[in-house]
Design a protein around this motif. Structure first.
Motif, short mmCIF file in Angstrom:
data_model
loop_
_atom_site.label_atom_id
_atom_site.label_comp_id
_atom_site.label_asym_id
_atom_site.label_seq_id
_atom_site.Cartn_x
_atom_site.Cartn_y
_atom_site.Cartn_z
N THR A 70 0.84 -1.20 0.00
CA THR A 70 0.00 0.00 0.00
C THR A 70 0.87 1.25 0.00
O THR A 70 2.05 1.20 0.35
CB THR A 70 -0.93 0.05 1.24
OG1 THR A 70 -0.19 0.52 2.37
CG2 THR A 70 -1.52 -1.32 1.54
N ARG A 77 -7.63 10.76 3.43
CA ARG A 77 -6.99 10.35 2.17
C ARG A 77 -6.24 9.04 2.33
O ARG A 77 -6.27 8.17 1.45
CB ARG A 77 -6.06 11.47 1.68
CG ARG A 77 -6.78 12.71 1.20
CD ARG A 77 -5.84 13.68 0.53
NE ARG A 77 -4.96 14.36 1.48
CZ ARG A 77 -5.27 15.49 2.11
NH1 ARG A 77 -6.44 16.08 1.89
NH2 ARG A 77 -4.42 16.07 2.93
N ALA A 115 -8.80 6.19 2.61
CA ALA A 115 -9.38 5.92 1.29
C ALA A 115 -8.40 5.14 0.41
O ALA A 115 -8.79 4.22 -0.31
CB ALA A 115 -9.77 7.23 0.61
N ALA A 116 -7.11 5.51 0.47
CA ALA A 116 -6.10 4.79 -0.31
C ALA A 116 -5.98 3.34 0.16
O ALA A 116 -5.82 2.42 -0.66
CB ALA A 116 -4.75 5.49 -0.20
N HIS A 145 -8.42 1.60 1.51
CA HIS A 145 -9.66 0.93 1.08
C HIS A 145 -9.67 0.63 -0.42
O HIS A 145 -10.43 -0.24 -0.87
CB HIS A 145 -10.88 1.77 1.46
CG HIS A 145 -11.13 1.83 2.93
ND1 HIS A 145 -12.07 2.67 3.49
CD2 HIS A 145 -10.56 1.16 3.96
CE1 HIS A 145 -12.08 2.51 4.80
NE2 HIS A 145 -11.17 1.60 5.12
N ASP A 146 -8.85 1.35 -1.18
CA ASP A 146 -8.78 1.08 -2.62
C ASP A 146 -8.09 -0.25 -2.92
O ASP A 146 -8.25 -0.79 -4.02
CB ASP A 146 -8.02 2.20 -3.33
CG ASP A 146 -8.89 3.42 -3.58
OD1 ASP A 146 -10.12 3.29 -3.53
OD2 ASP A 146 -8.32 4.50 -3.84
N ARG A 147 -7.35 -0.79 -1.97
CA ARG A 147 -6.73 -2.10 -2.16
C ARG A 147 -7.78 -3.18 -1.96
O ARG A 147 -8.51 -3.16 -0.97
CB ARG A 147 -5.56 -2.31 -1.19
CG ARG A 147 -4.37 -1.39 -1.45
CD ARG A 147 -3.88 -1.54 -2.88
NE ARG A 147 -2.58 -0.97 -3.12
CZ ARG A 147 -2.35 0.26 -3.60
NH1 ARG A 147 -3.36 1.07 -3.85
NH2 ARG A 147 -1.12 0.68 -3.82
N SER A 148 -7.86 -4.13 -2.86
CA SER A 148 -8.92 -5.13 -2.79
C SER A 148 -8.34 -6.54 -2.90
O SER A 148 -7.13 -6.74 -3.06
CB SER A 148 -9.95 -4.90 -3.90
OG SER A 148 -11.10 -5.69 -3.69
N ALA A 185 -12.42 -4.48 0.73
CA ALA A 185 -11.49 -3.37 0.90
C ALA A 185 -10.51 -3.72 2.01
O ALA A 185 -10.88 -4.38 3.00
CB ALA A 185 -12.24 -2.09 1.25
N TYR A 235 -12.94 12.07 2.64
CA TYR A 235 -13.03 10.67 2.22
C TYR A 235 -13.91 10.56 0.98
O TYR A 235 -13.57 9.85 0.02
CB TYR A 235 -13.58 9.82 3.36
CG TYR A 235 -13.66 8.34 3.04
CD1 TYR A 235 -12.59 7.49 3.32
CD2 TYR A 235 -14.80 7.77 2.46
CE1 TYR A 235 -12.64 6.13 3.04
CE2 TYR A 235 -14.86 6.43 2.16
CZ TYR A 235 -13.79 5.61 2.46
OH TYR A 235 -13.86 4.27 2.15
N HIS A 265 -12.74 10.89 -2.55
CA HIS A 265 -11.95 9.78 -3.11
C HIS A 265 -12.74 8.49 -3.24
O HIS A 265 -12.49 7.70 -4.15
CB HIS A 265 -10.71 9.56 -2.23
CG HIS A 265 -9.88 10.78 -2.05
ND1 HIS A 265 -8.90 11.15 -2.93
CD2 HIS A 265 -9.92 11.75 -1.09
CE1 HIS A 265 -8.34 12.29 -2.53
NE2 HIS A 265 -8.94 12.67 -1.42
N ARG A 266 -13.68 8.26 -2.34
CA ARG A 266 -14.49 7.04 -2.36
C ARG A 266 -15.91 7.39 -1.91
O ARG A 266 -16.09 8.17 -0.98
CB ARG A 266 -13.92 5.97 -1.42
CG ARG A 266 -12.65 5.32 -1.89
CD ARG A 266 -12.18 4.28 -0.86
NE ARG A 266 -13.17 3.24 -0.64
CZ ARG A 266 -13.22 2.09 -1.31
NH1 ARG A 266 -12.33 1.84 -2.27
NH2 ARG A 266 -14.14 1.18 -1.03
#
Length: 288
Positions: A71, A107, A110-111, A113-116, A189, A241, A244-245
């Motif tokens: 990340t 931020r 959110a970054a 949570h962008d990892r899946s 997420a 947040y 971004h998401r």
């Protein structure tokens, strides 16, 4: 090793041996409910942070290394680990969690949570505070949350005497109703699991390090509900947040309180039955 079993001299000797450097002083730092953290200074190198505890610190090290590798969020480098001792890069902060820091934390979350992933869980079991949390890969978020979080924490709290029979039965009813209370996310997420200002180092309005992860892949709302309970975090976090998401409809009206009920259950297990009233209040809000 626990702090009651050793002296500062013992700690300095262990750190010196692990890093092959002359540790000269140990200053206990504020914060954290698990273990004791020290700032260790040296004759000939930059200071480090030393965490001393009987919990599985190798697991904490593995989580931090995963975050550093996978990340963009800032975490302290792991410098060494052995039973009872974790050495980390020391990250200096100024302790001012202002609106700028609040937005930067948004931020960073959110970054994260962008990892899946392809399912809910994690490649290995992780820690929530001092307690191991199981993470078998599961296709359904609601099933994972029920079987790997709510029920195990309720059973453990009941076994240690912090969750009496009446509230325990209410938690079981809560677990039975999760299909009605929650929704399946579009995708898993990566969660921090314990995100709050006390677990971040900030300086000049920027998050310089995120600490004490309890990571796994789940629903982003799990983290958002945790943040929402904290007085120091408010509208600026959620406004940033959502730049971004997206936060789906129904989170505030229904699902936030369901996740809050679990977080209160965690606190009962961590801190004892003095927090039962907060758990019961959260269960009241979801109609259990």
């Amino acid at each position: 090793m626990d702090t009651g079993d050793s002296t500062p001299e013992d700690l300095l000797a262990r750190v010196s041996a692990l890093l092959d450097a002359d540790a000269t002083d140990a200053t206990e730092l504020d914060g954290g409910n698990v273990g004791t953290v020290y700032r260790i200074t040296f004759a000939d190198r930059a200071p480090v942070a030393a965490k001393v505890d009987d919990s599985p610190l190798g697991n904490e090290a593995a989580m931090l290394q995963y975050l550093a590798r996978e990340t963009p969020v800032p975490v302290p480098a792991v410098l060494g680990v052995e039973p009872g001792l974790l050495l980390l890069e020391y990250v200096e902060g100024d302790g001012r969690f202002d609106e700028r820091a609040e937005r930067d934390l948004a931020r960073q979350v959110a970054a994260l949570h962008d990892r899946s992933a392809d399912a809910f869980g994690f490649p290995f079991d992780t820690l929530s505070g001092p307690f191991t949390q199981s993470n078998p890969w599961t296709d359904s978020w609601i099933e994972f949350f029920r079987e790997q979080r709510v029920l195990p924490f309720a059973e453990a709290a009941r076994a240690d005497g912090s969750l009496p029979e009446g509230p325990y039965e209410r938690v079981l009813e809560f677990a039975d109703r999760l299909d009605d209370l929650l929704v399946e996310p579009d995708a898993p997420a990566l969660l921090h699991g314990d995100v709050h200002p006390g677990n971040v180092v900030v300086r000049e309005g920027e998050v310089r390090a995120i600490l004490d992860p309890a990571i796994f892949f789940g629903h982003a709302e799990f983290d958002l509900a945790y943040v929402d309970r904290i007085d120091a975090v408010g509208d600026p976090f959620f406004e940033e947040y959502q730049r971004h998401r997206a936060i789906d409809d129904g989170f505030v009206e229904t699902r936030r309180d369901a996740y809050a009920a679990f977080h209160e259950l965690e606190n009962v297990r961590f801190f004892g039955d003095r927090l039962l009233e907060r758990l019961e209040s959260a269960l009241d809000r979801v109609g259990v």
